[in-house]
Design a protein around this motif. Sequence first.
Motif, PDB file in Angstrom:
ATOM      1  N   GLY A 244      -4.978   7.246  -6.306  1.00 19.79           N
ATOM      2  CA  GLY A 244      -4.894   6.514  -5.959  1.00 19.79           C
ATOM      3  C   GLY A 244      -2.438   6.856  -6.830  1.00 19.79           C
ATOM      4  O   GLY A 244      -1.700   5.977  -6.551  1.00 19.79           O
TER       5      GLY A 244
ATOM      6  N   ALA B  52      -0.689   8.870  -5.388  1.00 15.11           N
ATOM      7  CA  ALA B  52       0.113   8.439  -3.961  1.00 15.11           C
ATOM      8  C   ALA B  52       0.766   7.203  -3.944  1.00 15.11           C
ATOM      9  O   ALA B  52       2.319   7.661  -3.301  1.00 15.11           O
ATOM     10  CB  ALA B  52      -0.901   8.154  -3.197  1.00 15.11           C
ATOM     11  N   HIS B  53       1.026   6.753  -5.289  1.00 16.15           N
ATOM     12  CA  HIS B  53       2.249   5.791  -5.490  1.00 16.15           C
ATOM     13  C   HIS B  53       3.324   5.899  -6.601  1.00 16.15           C
ATOM     14  O   HIS B  53       3.845   4.807  -6.421  1.00 16.15           O
ATOM     15  CB  HIS B  53       1.336   4.209  -5.769  1.00 16.15           C
ATOM     16  CG  HIS B  53       0.551   3.971  -4.511  1.00 16.15           C
ATOM     17  ND1 HIS B  53      -0.890   4.111  -4.596  1.00 16.15           N
ATOM     18  CD2 HIS B  53       0.628   3.780  -3.100  1.00 16.15           C
ATOM     19  CE1 HIS B  53      -1.836   3.538  -3.625  1.00 16.15           C
ATOM     20  NE2 HIS B  53      -0.613   3.157  -2.893  1.00 16.15           N
TER      21      HIS B  53
ATOM     22  N   VAL C 153      -6.485   8.895   0.849  1.00 14.60           N
ATOM     23  CA  VAL C 153      -4.452   8.197  -0.074  1.00 14.60           C
ATOM     24  C   VAL C 153      -3.654   8.451   0.173  1.00 14.60           C
ATOM     25  O   VAL C 153      -2.441   7.198  -0.485  1.00 14.60           O
ATOM     26  CB  VAL C 153      -5.450   7.435  -1.557  1.00 14.60           C
ATOM     27  CG1 VAL C 153      -7.599   6.754  -1.338  1.00 14.60           C
ATOM     28  CG2 VAL C 153      -5.705   9.217  -2.537  1.00 14.60           C
TER      29      VAL C 153
ATOM     30  N   GLU D 215      -5.997  -0.838  -4.287  1.00 13.84           N
ATOM     31  CA  GLU D 215      -5.895  -1.096  -3.355  1.00 13.84           C
ATOM     32  C   GLU D 215      -6.492   0.368  -2.356  1.00 13.84           C
ATOM     33  O   GLU D 215      -7.273  -0.012  -1.432  1.00 13.84           O
ATOM     34  CB  GLU D 215      -4.557  -1.117  -2.700  1.00 13.84           C
ATOM     35  CG  GLU D 215      -4.013  -1.663  -1.071  1.00 13.84           C
ATOM     36  CD  GLU D 215      -5.412  -3.051  -0.568  1.00 13.84           C
ATOM     37  OE1 GLU D 215      -5.471  -2.546   0.586  1.00 13.84           O
ATOM     38  OE2 GLU D 215      -6.201  -3.458  -1.442  1.00 13.84           O
ATOM     39  N   ALA D 216      -6.044   1.390  -3.139  1.00 13.68           N
ATOM     40  CA  ALA D 216      -6.195   2.777  -2.390  1.00 13.68           C
ATOM     41  C   ALA D 216      -7.948   3.137  -1.971  1.00 13.68           C
ATOM     42  O   ALA D 216      -8.476   3.367  -1.425  1.00 13.68           O
ATOM     43  CB  ALA D 216      -5.597   3.740  -3.125  1.00 13.68           C
TER      44      ALA D 216
ATOM     45  N   ALA E 119       0.619  -1.170   0.349  1.00 13.78           N
ATOM     46  CA  ALA E 119       0.163  -0.185   0.513  1.00 13.78           C
ATOM     47  C   ALA E 119       1.488   1.368   0.057  1.00 13.78           C
ATOM     48  O   ALA E 119       0.520   2.601  -0.419  1.00 13.78           O
ATOM     49  CB  ALA E 119      -0.953   0.040   1.190  1.00 13.78           C
ATOM     50  N   THR E 120       2.043   1.326   0.379  1.00 14.28           N
ATOM     51  CA  THR E 120       2.885   2.014   0.926  1.00 14.28           C
ATOM     52  C   THR E 120       3.915   2.820  -0.504  1.00 14.28           C
ATOM     53  O   THR E 120       4.375   3.400  -0.241  1.00 14.28           O
ATOM     54  CB  THR E 120       3.379   2.709   2.225  1.00 14.28           C
ATOM     55  OG1 THR E 120       4.373   1.414   2.441  1.00 14.28           O
ATOM     56  CG2 THR E 120       1.878   2.951   3.011  1.00 14.28           C
TER      57      THR E 120
ATOM     58  N   ARG F 206      -9.631   0.703  -0.163  1.00 12.29           N
ATOM     59  CA  ARG F 206      -9.683   1.386   1.804  1.00 12.29           C
ATOM     60  C   ARG F 206     -10.217   2.728   1.958  1.00 12.29           C
ATOM     61  O   ARG F 206     -10.635   2.998   3.022  1.00 12.29           O
ATOM     62  CB  ARG F 206      -7.721   1.763   1.614  1.00 12.29           C
ATOM     63  CG  ARG F 206      -6.665   1.129   1.668  1.00 12.29           C
ATOM     64  CD  ARG F 206      -5.597   1.473   2.626  1.00 12.29           C
ATOM     65  NE  ARG F 206      -4.662   2.775   2.110  1.00 12.29           N
ATOM     66  CZ  ARG F 206      -4.034   2.451   1.476  1.00 12.29           C
ATOM     67  NH1 ARG F 206      -4.545   2.071   0.557  1.00 12.29           N
ATOM     68  NH2 ARG F 206      -3.650   4.317   0.802  1.00 12.29           N
TER      69      ARG F 206
ATOM     70  N   GLY G 193     -11.176   7.028  -4.830  1.00 10.78           N
ATOM     71  CA  GLY G 193      -9.413   6.644  -4.169  1.00 10.78           C
ATOM     72  C   GLY G 193      -8.726   6.029  -5.521  1.00 10.78           C
ATOM     73  O   GLY G 193      -8.170   6.460  -5.339  1.00 10.78           O
ATOM     74  N   HIS G 194      -8.934   5.547  -6.628  1.00  3.53           N
ATOM     75  CA  HIS G 194      -8.122   5.157  -7.514  1.00  3.53           C
ATOM     76  C   HIS G 194      -7.791   5.573  -8.047  1.00  3.53           C
ATOM     77  O   HIS G 194      -6.478   6.521  -8.259  1.00  3.53           O
ATOM     78  CB  HIS G 194      -8.972   3.925  -8.414  1.00  3.53           C
ATOM     79  CG  HIS G 194      -8.343   3.290  -9.293  1.00  3.53           C
ATOM     80  ND1 HIS G 194      -7.543   2.481  -9.469  1.00  3.53           N
ATOM     81  CD2 HIS G 194      -7.826   4.335 -10.693  1.00  3.53           C
ATOM     82  CE1 HIS G 194      -7.392   2.146 -10.672  1.00  3.53           C
ATOM     83  NE2 HIS G 194      -7.307   3.570 -11.496  1.00  3.53           N
TER      84      HIS G 194
END
Length: 436
Positions: free
Chosen positions: A228, A231-232, A175, A303-304, A83-84, A307, A224-225
């Motif tokens: 995300g 975020a990644h 996210v 996954e984000a 996730a991170t 969550r 969120g997707h």
Amino acid sequence: MTETIDAGRPAGPGRPACPDCGATLTGGGVHVAWCSGCGWNTDPGADAEEEPRGRIERVRRRLARRYGEQLFADLTAGGDDGATAPTGRGRSGRLAGCLALAVHGLTVALLAAGLAMILVGTGLVPVLGAIPVLLAVVLRPRFGSLRKAAADLPVLRRPDAPELFGLLDEVASTVGTTGVEAVVVDTAVNASVRTYGVRQRRVLTVGLGLWETLSPQERIALLGHEFGHYAHGDTRHGLVVATAFQSLDTWAYTLAPQESTSLLDDLMNLATALPRAAVDGVAGLLDHLTLRGSQRAEYLADEAAARAAGSEAAAALMDRLLCAGTLTGMLRREAVAARTRRGGDRSGDAAEGLWRRLAAQAAAVPATEYERLRRVGELRGHSVDSTHPPTHLRHRLLTARAAHEPRIALDAERAARVDAELGGARRTLARQLLNG
């Protein structure tokens, strides 16, 4: 979650049976009749499926399926949701960055050479120097603009839709990233977050063809997707690599072979054959270096989404994506019906209820049809595009892992306030779609 299909149920009076195994057929009516037991007629459109255009796109599709399957196996076997973990800092990501810089370096070299020819050359040299300068201008990195991204589409800013932007900020924070500067609304069965301008500000594009068919929690999953990806650290969303792909696309378009109508065309095609092959090779290598990371970024973005919205909503979103073609067809039929309707102008009435009708038709898709579409995905390797893993694997990974409870719950009252802020764009786009 989707329902389990009883494949062994015997056919009864008035219930069609599978010609291969005799089990009761699933579906029928407006949906495909198929056998969930032996798979008869699961994919009746397989023969009509169009091959992607261009050799590079076909290679991308094959790689997308292969990498998607490999990553699915790795993620399910390892049990680590990652996730991170960033997706663009491995060796492939660094090599992709270096190759992208080399692509931009060629543009700089062309500009420098052309200026040198113009400034210090003699005779025809300064005139010829204009050629590399023009090429450099054409190939320069483009940062985009909100005006071009939006065209004639509705654009919302924070003062226009405080409830919507508050929700976007909340999802982005959940996210691990930041929100957007603007929201562009169109009719597509899609959504995206991208950057524009030298300062790389973010804009969210919401396609009502998808948004209006989703439940409130599925909308949270969609947002969120999209957030995300940032975020990644998805390599393909990075400024250097993304603009390098643009430059390579421009090279490919510029060097594309011309239709042979004269000897001059043949000579030009022959002269550009080698640089054309070089551009294809560099584009293919950049694809190879970034595609696996991009595939992993999609899984991490899913996954984000889980969550933020909960695993059930994220998996349901995957089903909607499988139905993207069906939803697009619904909108086309609505547009055709509105333009051919006789007995007075009722396009205003049709526009008022367009999105409501679309949502009702999407809600009427049974669980068994989603199951069939997932099986079609297994047969064809369906994905949203050549940078995404197969959609059925994304769905399977979401349902195979430990379920997430939603961190953001979009209740009916708040969802209604967000819808009200989108009301003007909804009416405008419905009229544009139906009136052509």
